[in-house]
Design a protein around this motif. Structure first.
Motif, PDB file in Angstrom:
ATOM      1  N   ARG A 107      26.230  14.913 -23.881  1.00 20.01           N
ATOM      2  CA  ARG A 107      25.784  16.174 -24.432  1.00 20.01           C
ATOM      3  C   ARG A 107      24.420  16.553 -23.876  1.00 20.01           C
ATOM      4  O   ARG A 107      23.580  15.708 -23.612  1.00 20.01           O
ATOM      5  CB  ARG A 107      25.715  16.105 -25.964  1.00 20.01           C
ATOM      6  N   ASP A 156      22.063  18.141 -25.463  1.00 17.71           N
ATOM      7  CA  ASP A 156      21.019  17.954 -26.485  1.00 17.71           C
ATOM      8  C   ASP A 156      21.028  16.511 -27.034  1.00 17.71           C
ATOM      9  O   ASP A 156      20.811  16.282 -28.214  1.00 17.71           O
ATOM     10  CB  ASP A 156      21.210  18.960 -27.618  1.00 17.71           C
ATOM     11  N   ASN A 196      20.111  13.062 -28.324  1.00 15.00           N
ATOM     12  CA  ASN A 196      18.906  12.518 -28.979  1.00 15.00           C
ATOM     13  C   ASN A 196      19.134  11.023 -29.212  1.00 15.00           C
ATOM     14  O   ASN A 196      20.046  10.643 -29.932  1.00 15.00           O
ATOM     15  CB  ASN A 196      18.676  13.247 -30.314  1.00 15.00           C
TER      16      ASN A 196
END
Length: 809
Positions: free
Chosen positions: A16, A18, A20
């Motif tokens: 992905r 984004d 994290n």
């Protein structure tokens, strides 16, 4: 999303955008108890990292080998291109060799083709030469034996064959044959002319008993020869055929004069019948010999008639001339029915133009006889129109010779029209004015229709004689007698007004009760004026139609010289004078009443009653005159409207001028005058339909004039009724109601109020101060009033001038 995910979609959280790390670790180890599996998770990640390293290593190594494979593929392509070029070159070489082989194979075939073409041309030329040589020999032999029937066909063939040898004229033998053909043609021409001369000698009257087969065949030969031979044959035959005519109708013979012109046409009719019986089959049909004989007869006749008429011009009378022209035009019409006119070198048949439907009496059918009666009626538009006959190609072929002598006809029409006008004048004096014709809306003088009927007859007759200068001369005559009719019959019979414009005296006006004696014109005179007005309108419209028809009849080059505008203006003047007479009559009838109004003691009026006697008198005169005028002008409503407008424009300013003479006026007197003014206003608004069973709304143009003029009169009286104290309010009220910057008008208002001179002076000074600023270029209000006098001032000045002139007279 990154491009890699768009191409290879993945559900792995590590892929992905984004991503994290903290959240990811928290997802793997959500609780402290889950940390017990940390070694297993670490091993899975290491395994995954190792796989990724292997994939990257494989890809990098693969990219290293791609460069070597590309160079190898380029070298292989270059080798393939070289092989292809070599193969193409081999194919091209083989094609050139094949072409050379084909040329060598076909070279002999081409030579054989050229040889065959030349041989065919040579054989054809030799055949033509053989035919030409044989044809020339046969032609010479047949010419000597006068075998014209065989010669006609043979000569045409020889001429056609000779055309093939035009490019070989450099060869002596061919040139010699061509000269022999020309010599044979010349010999044939001279021989045929000699045969016709022998059969139809120019001198003497010898004629064979019937047609000759030899001459008939000779005509067929002449069709092939030089056209001049054919023309010479036709000329000699027609000349010999008409030789008797020139002897019988010589200028010194009694039968040659115009009164026996029928015999000329009877003679040619017999000759044409004789020709058809004896020689109709001798000449080819396409020669149109019958028509040629008739046309030549017409040319000879026109020349002979012109010569004899020049010699005996003084003996030509109108009846004789018209008789000769009528017989001649009848003969030309007969030729048009019998022949097509194909032999006329300058004759062109024009297509007829169908005129548009119209009430114009001059657009009626004119193909009948010249003596047809012409009735001008409104119902003519309902009658079916006959189709116009196409123009005659033979028109004028003989009758053209009469044109120089048509002045006799024009002079005759001048005399006849003069006598007609004199008869109209005498009849009018003997019969008197027309009777009142109220029921039919006024009568047009019958002499008017008679005049235009005669005009049409003359125009039709003259157009059949000539469409050139004589039509212009006839138009001038028409103009002369249209003016004479306008002045002698119309203007000359208008009732004359008396020199005194004062009408009846004030005493007689005050004594009269009914007011019937005030009108200057009697009922018959009013009807006569209306009849003359209606006649002038009819003449105006019909004169315009006459002009249009004359332009149709005359030659196109002369159309600009046809102009009847001056005559139409003359009839317009008669109409204007007639309306002015009607206005003056009613206006003069109302003058005593207005004078009586100005003489009344308006300061002594104690109470307001019904309308004053002078108003009753004016209304009585209007009711006496207007219905008569309206009923007699029912067919010309626009001129009745003009009468109403002119009367309003004359009466209202005069009424206002007489208002100013009513001084001094008390408050009650002003109220009575205001009542009278309103009564007159209502009567004037109703004037166009007064006394009529059918009430029509008055024209807007007339109503606007009455409302504007009479409203001004009412405003004047309202200003007079207003108190003059305080002065500022009175002056402002005057400026507001009348919008008149003239000190003269203001002075008249003050006189009507009966103010003293000292009060008037202060009022005038205040009036000048209260006036609005003058427009640029104006120095003062006084100069403004002088430079632009009101209609009332102008009318007053004209009245003073008229009185001064009458006193001196």
């Amino acid at each position: 999303f990154p491009p890699s995910l768009q191409v290879f979609p993945s559900q792995d959280p590590l892929d992905r955008a984004d991503f994290n790390a903290v959240e990811y670790i928290n997802t793997l180890f959500p609780t402290e108890q889950s940390l017990a599996n940390i070694d297993e998770v670490v091993n899975k990640i290491r395994l995954k990292i190792k796989r990724l390293d292997d994939n990257i290593r494989t890809v990098v190594r693969g990219q290293t080998n791609v460069g070597q494979d590309g160079r190898q593929a380029l070298e292989e392509a270059q080798k393939a291109i070289q092989q292809l070029f070599g193969e193409i070159k081999d194919i091209k070489d083989k094609a050139e060799k094949s072409e050379q082989m084909v040329k060598e194979i076909t070279r002999d075939i081409k030579q054989l083709d050229h040889a065959k073409r030349h041989l065919t041309t040579s054989i054809t030329t030799l055949n033509h030469l053989h035919m030409l040589a044989g044809g020339v020999d046969s032609l010479e032999a047949m010419t000597r034996r006068r075998q014209y029937g065989e010669v006609a066909n043979l000569l045409q063939g020889v001429v056609n064959v000779l055309e093939h040898f035009n490019k070989y004229m450099g060869i002596p033998q061919i040139r010699q044959l061509s000269e022999r053909v020309k010599a044979a043609q010349n010999e044939l021409g001279q021989q045929i002319l000699a045969d016709f001369e022998e059969a139809f000698p120019s001198q003497g009257t010898k004629r064979p008993g019937g047609p000759s087969n030899v001459l008939r065949d000779a005509c067929l030969v002449a069709n092939v020869l030089d056209p001049r031979i054919k023309q010479e044959i036709i000329k000699k035959f027609i000349k010999q055929h008409l030789s008797e005519y020139l002897v019988l109708f010589q200028e010194n013979q009694d039968v040659a004069w115009l009164d026996k012109i029928d015999r000329r046409y009877a003679w040619i009719k017999r000759q044409l019948v004789d020709y058809e019986e004896k020689y109709g089959r001798m000449f080819p049909q396409e020669w149109c010999m019958t028509e040629r004989i008739a046309v030549e007869f017409c040319h000879v006749t026109r020349t002979e008639l012109a010569k004899i008429m020049r010699t005996r011009a003084k003996e030509i009378e109108v009846k004789l001339l018209l008789f000769a022209i009528q017989r001649t035009t009848n003969f030309e019409g007969l030729l048009a029915k019998r022949f097509s006119g194909c032999t006329l070198t300058d004759g062109t048949v024009k297509k007829p133009e169908v005129p548009p439907p119209s009430t114009n009496p001059f657009l009626e059918d004119e193909t009948g006889t010249e003596t047809d009666e012409i009735v001008i009626e409104k119902s003519d538009t309902d009658k079916p129109k006959k189709p116009k006959v196409p123009d005659n190609p033979f028109h004028g072929i003989v009758s053209k010779c009469f044109e120089p002598h048509l002045y006799v006809y024009i002079e005759s029409q001048d005399k006849n029209l003069g006598e007609l006008i004199d008869r109209f004048v005498a009849d009018f004096k003997a019969q008197g004015p027309p009777k009142p014709n109220v029921d039919e809306g006024g009568a047009v003088l019958p002499s008017c229709a008679d005049l235009f009927v005669y005009y049409k007859k003359c125009m039709v007759q003259c157009s059949q004689l000539s469409t050139g200068e004589p039509m212009i001369a006839l138009t001038t005559i028409f103009q002369k007698y249209l003016r004479e009719y306008a002045w002698k019959i119309l203007s000359g019979n208008l009732p004359k007004t008396t020199s005194s414009s004062g009408g009846l005296t004030i005493t007689s006006l005050l004594k009269e009760k009914e007011g019937s004696e005030v009108a200057k014109f009697t009922l018959e005179e009013l009807c006569l004026i209306c009849s003359i007005l209606s006649t002038a309108e009819y003449c105006l419209a019909t004169t315009q139609q006459l002009e249009e028809k004359l332009k149709e009849k005359v030659d196109a080059s002369l159309v600009e010289r046809i102009n009847l505008t001056g005559e139409m203006d003359t009839f317009s003047i008669v109409i204007s004078n007639s309306i002015q007479l009607l206005v003056q009559d009613l206006d003069a009838a109302c003058d005593p009443a207005l004078t009586a109004m100005s003489k009344m003691q308006w300061q002594n009026v104690e109470h307001v009653g019904d309308q004053s006697p002078y108003v009753t008198s004016v209304i009585l005169h209007i009711k006496q005159n207007v219905p008569i005028i309206r009923d007699n002008l029912a067919s010309t409503r626009k001129y009745f409207t003009q009468f109403c407008i002119k009367f309003a424009n004359s009466f209202i300013p005069k009424f206002i001028n007489h208002l100013f003479k009513c001084k001094p006026i008390s408050m009650v007197g002003a109220e009575q005058l205001l009542l009278d003014t309103h009564s007159l206003k209502m009567v004037l608004l109703d004037l166009p339909s007064i006394g009529s069973q059918v009430v029509r709304k008055a024209p807007a143009s007339y109503t606007k004039i009455v409302v504007k003029g009479m409203t001004r009169a009412e405003m004047i009286l309202k200003v007079v009724m207003a108190p003059h104290e305080p002065p500022v309010v009175f002056v402002d009220n005057y400026i507001k109601l009348l919008a008149d910057c003239s000190t003269d008008t203001f002075q008249k208002i003050l006189d009507m109020k009966g103010l003293k001179r000292s009060e008037q002076s202060s009022m005038l000074e205040l009036f000048r101060q209260r006036l609005p600023a003058p427009p640029s270029g104006a120095e003062s209000t006084g100069s403004l009033s002088l430079s632009a006098p009101t209609p009332e001032q102008e009318s007053s000045r004209i009245r003073k001038l008229e009185k001064l002139i009458k006193k001196r007279l």
